[in-house]
Design a protein around this motif. Structure first.
Motif, PDB file in Angstrom:
ATOM      1  N   GLY A  80      11.329  -1.512  11.581  1.00 53.46           N
ATOM      2  CA  GLY A  80      11.187  -2.929  11.272  1.00 53.46           C
ATOM      3  C   GLY A  80      11.543  -3.243   9.836  1.00 53.46           C
ATOM      4  N   PHE A  81      11.186  -2.329   8.936  1.00 50.02           N
ATOM      5  CA  PHE A  81      11.557  -2.474   7.525  1.00 50.02           C
ATOM      6  C   PHE A  81      13.072  -2.521   7.374  1.00 50.02           C
ATOM      7  CE2 PHE A  81      12.984   0.022   3.797  1.00 50.02           C
ATOM      8  CZ  PHE A  81      12.527  -0.782   2.769  1.00 50.02           C
ATOM      9  N   THR A 114       0.804  -1.224   0.000  1.00 51.39           N
ATOM     10  CA  THR A 114       0.000   0.000   0.000  1.00 51.39           C
ATOM     11  C   THR A 114       0.836   1.272   0.000  1.00 51.39           C
ATOM     12  OG1 THR A 114      -0.138  -0.065   2.434  1.00 51.39           O
ATOM     13  CG2 THR A 114      -1.910  -1.139   1.195  1.00 51.39           C
ATOM     14  N   SER A 115       2.082   1.197   0.449  1.00 55.36           N
ATOM     15  CA  SER A 115       2.873   2.421   0.593  1.00 55.36           C
ATOM     16  C   SER A 115       3.905   2.621  -0.505  1.00 55.36           C
ATOM     17  CB  SER A 115       3.583   2.433   1.951  1.00 55.36           C
ATOM     18  OG  SER A 115       4.537   1.380   2.031  1.00 55.36           O
ATOM     19  N   ARG A 116       4.268   1.560  -1.205  1.00 57.67           N
ATOM     20  CA  ARG A 116       5.301   1.646  -2.232  1.00 57.67           C
ATOM     21  C   ARG A 116       4.894   0.793  -3.435  1.00 57.67           C
ATOM     22  NH1 ARG A 116       6.446   4.502   1.464  1.00 57.67           N
ATOM     23  NH2 ARG A 116       8.498   4.942   2.401  1.00 57.67           N
ATOM     24  N   PRO A 149      10.814 -12.686  -1.839  1.00 60.02           N
ATOM     25  CA  PRO A 149       9.927 -12.892  -0.687  1.00 60.02           C
ATOM     26  C   PRO A 149      10.331 -12.075   0.540  1.00 60.02           C
ATOM     27  CG  PRO A 149      10.431 -14.976  -1.751  1.00 60.02           C
ATOM     28  CD  PRO A 149      11.337 -13.956  -2.369  1.00 60.02           C
ATOM     29  N   LEU A 150      11.633 -11.969   0.815  1.00 53.05           N
ATOM     30  CA  LEU A 150      12.091 -11.198   1.965  1.00 53.05           C
ATOM     31  C   LEU A 150      11.837  -9.713   1.756  1.00 53.05           C
ATOM     32  CD1 LEU A 150      13.482 -10.960   4.673  1.00 53.05           C
ATOM     33  CD2 LEU A 150      15.695 -11.102   3.501  1.00 53.05           C
ATOM     34  N   ALA A 151      12.090  -9.227   0.549  1.00 50.60           N
ATOM     35  CA  ALA A 151      11.814  -7.824   0.242  1.00 50.60           C
ATOM     36  C   ALA A 151      10.337  -7.522   0.388  1.00 50.60           C
ATOM     37  CB  ALA A 151      12.291  -7.493  -1.167  1.00 50.60           C
ATOM     38  N   ALA A 152       9.490  -8.439  -0.077  1.00 44.66           N
ATOM     39  CA  ALA A 152       8.049  -8.243   0.026  1.00 44.66           C
ATOM     40  C   ALA A 152       7.606  -8.168   1.483  1.00 44.66           C
ATOM     41  CB  ALA A 152       7.315  -9.382  -0.688  1.00 44.66           C
ATOM     42  N   ARG A 200       5.812  -4.893   3.373  1.00 44.75           N
ATOM     43  CA  ARG A 200       4.549  -4.978   4.108  1.00 44.75           C
ATOM     44  C   ARG A 200       4.698  -4.443   5.536  1.00 44.75           C
ATOM     45  NH1 ARG A 200       3.277  -9.231   0.456  1.00 44.75           N
ATOM     46  NH2 ARG A 200       4.636 -10.714   1.507  1.00 44.75           N
ATOM     47  N   VAL A 201       5.873  -4.630   6.130  1.00 42.20           N
ATOM     48  CA  VAL A 201       6.139  -4.018   7.441  1.00 42.20           C
ATOM     49  C   VAL A 201       6.160  -2.496   7.308  1.00 42.20           C
ATOM     50  CG1 VAL A 201       7.896  -3.736   9.243  1.00 42.20           C
ATOM     51  CG2 VAL A 201       7.359  -6.019   8.377  1.00 42.20           C
ATOM     52  N   LEU A 202       6.781  -2.005   6.243  1.00 46.85           N
ATOM     53  CA  LEU A 202       6.816  -0.566   6.004  1.00 46.85           C
ATOM     54  C   LEU A 202       5.408  -0.010   5.797  1.00 46.85           C
ATOM     55  CD1 LEU A 202       8.664   1.911   5.578  1.00 46.85           C
ATOM     56  CD2 LEU A 202       8.781   1.293   3.156  1.00 46.85           C
ATOM     57  N   ASP A 203       4.541  -0.790   5.188  1.00 45.51           N
ATOM     58  CA  ASP A 203       3.151  -0.370   4.977  1.00 45.51           C
ATOM     59  C   ASP A 203       2.447  -0.026   6.298  1.00 45.51           C
ATOM     60  OD1 ASP A 203       3.327  -0.672   2.239  1.00 45.51           O
ATOM     61  OD2 ASP A 203       2.332  -2.623   2.185  1.00 45.51           O
TER      62      ASP A 203
END
Length: 383
Positions: free
Chosen positions: A294-295, A31-33, A278-281, A285-288
């Motif tokens: 945490g990101f 949602t954020s990037r 997968p790790l980047a994703a 989602r943490v950044l979202d």
């Protein structure tokens, strides 16, 4: 069981592989990037080819890898330099790749952007460069994918100054059906692109680049910057017109650039997000959720691997990307179009294995260990 791995000093040292994988599962869309992974192609290992002949692609494995990226919420940047455009992937095969991947994206509901270049010619006049770009732009738009206008070796050779870049890019943007992404690829990725935008001085080149965007802001979705210079990227993104996004292509500084600062942030279109998908994703989602710390906690430890894969000569990073895809089980062999699997040394690959294993990137660590053991044996390193 330990592995004896080679180091650049020609020594062999024991390494204890990870026993369990990191738990990484598909999740909700970001949602954020906006995040693209520039994806590699899987060669057909049984094709009777030569390094300078037409590329032979394993289409089933290539498309399966794209479905893997989409399943984690990542967009796919197709037929870009990670897919060996200009380094083993010829234009007819790239065109087929675009058609197939765009159709697969439509069927899978995945986001896709495709590279538009001039690699059907090696040199030519400005008119011939424009025509080559037009042919590829038409194909990408007909496929239903977003276009990424890539830097052109032929244009770099034909243009005598900034005016020619303004003319060629202006011509293409005026006829583009939808907003495109402009790609500035630095000479560390392709030495033939030295002096792109009409000047070897990066400040002057940046001004020309921004002039192109300012003249057609409604036709530019964003820019992809691959200069490996975080300060310059931040300064550039702060000068972009409202609504034009910056997609970082900086495989050295991506966590800080995506996280951003009080004045903005970068989206992403990265080759390193092929092995890190997968790790980047999960990190995005943490950044979202607004958790920048945490990101960074998830993504910062990956930078050592990325810097290793993209070390000079940077253009050979594709070898490490495909090597890790093989170890991760996304393909059954370590073969590349154009024979590029030979572009990195055994110590380089061994260090990539150690770093990736330490990050938990392999879904099946035992399979990765077995394949690494086989590669070592092939090179005469007995365990």
């Amino acid at each position: 069981m330990t592995l004896r791995l080679p180091y650049p000093d020609r020594g062999l040292r024991a390494y204890e592989p990870r026993a369990e994988p990191r738990a990484l599962t598909p999740g909700a869309p970001f949602t954020s990037r906006t995040v693209f992974s520039a994806a590699h192609v899987v060669a057909d290992p049984l094709a009777d080819t030569t390094p300078d002949g037409p590329a032979a692609v394993d289409w089933d494995a290539t498309l399966a890898f794209r479905r893997h990226l989409w399943s984690h919420g990542l967009g796919v940047a197709e037929a870009m330099d990670t897919a060996q455009r200009g380094m083993g992937l010829d234009w007819p095969t790239a065109a087929e790749l675009i058609r197939r991947s765009a159709a697969e994206a439509k069927a899978s509901g995945g986001r896709i952007a495709c590279g538009v270049g001039t690699d059907q010619i090696t040199a030519g006049t400005l008119a011939e460069v424009r025509a080559a770009y037009e042919e590829q732009l038409a194909l990408v738009e007909e496929s239903g994918a977003q276009a990424v206008l890539m830097a052109s070796r032929a244009l770099a050779a034909a243009a005598s100054g900034p005016e020619e870049y303004l003319e060629v890019y202006g011509h293409l943007l005026r006829q583009a059906a939808e907003p495109v992404v402009l790609h500035w690829l630095g000479p560390m990725f392709d030495p033939a692109l030295e002096g792109y935008w009409g000047s070897a001085d990066l400040d002057t080149a940046t001004d020309t680049f921004l002039d192109v965007i300012a003249a057609h802001p409604d036709k530019v979705d964003g820019i992809k910057v691959s200069l490996l210079d975080a300060r310059r990227e931040v300064e550039l993104r702060r000068r972009l017109p409202q609504g034009v996004r910056c997609y970082t292509g900086d495989d050295f500084h991506y966590p800080e650039l995506i996280a951003g600062d009080e004045q903005g942030f970068s989206h992403a279109l990265l080759g390193i997000f092929d092995p890190l998908g997968p790790l980047a994703a999960e990190a995005v989602r943490v950044l979202d959720t607004g958790d920048t710390g945490g990101f960074r906690e998830l993504l910062d430890p990956t930078v050592e691997l990325s810097r290793h894969l993209f070390q000079a000569p940077t253009r050979f990073y594709k070898t490490g990307v495909v090597f890790l895809a093989w170890l991760a089980g996304h393909q059954s062999h370590f073969t590349m179009v154009g024979g590029l699997q030979a572009a990195r040394s055994l110590p380089h690959l061994a260090h990539a294995y150690r770093l990736a294993d330490g990050l938990g990137l392999f879904p099946d660590p035992k399979l990765a260990e077995e394949r690494m053991r086989n590669l070592l044996s092939l090179h005469g390193v007995n365990q």
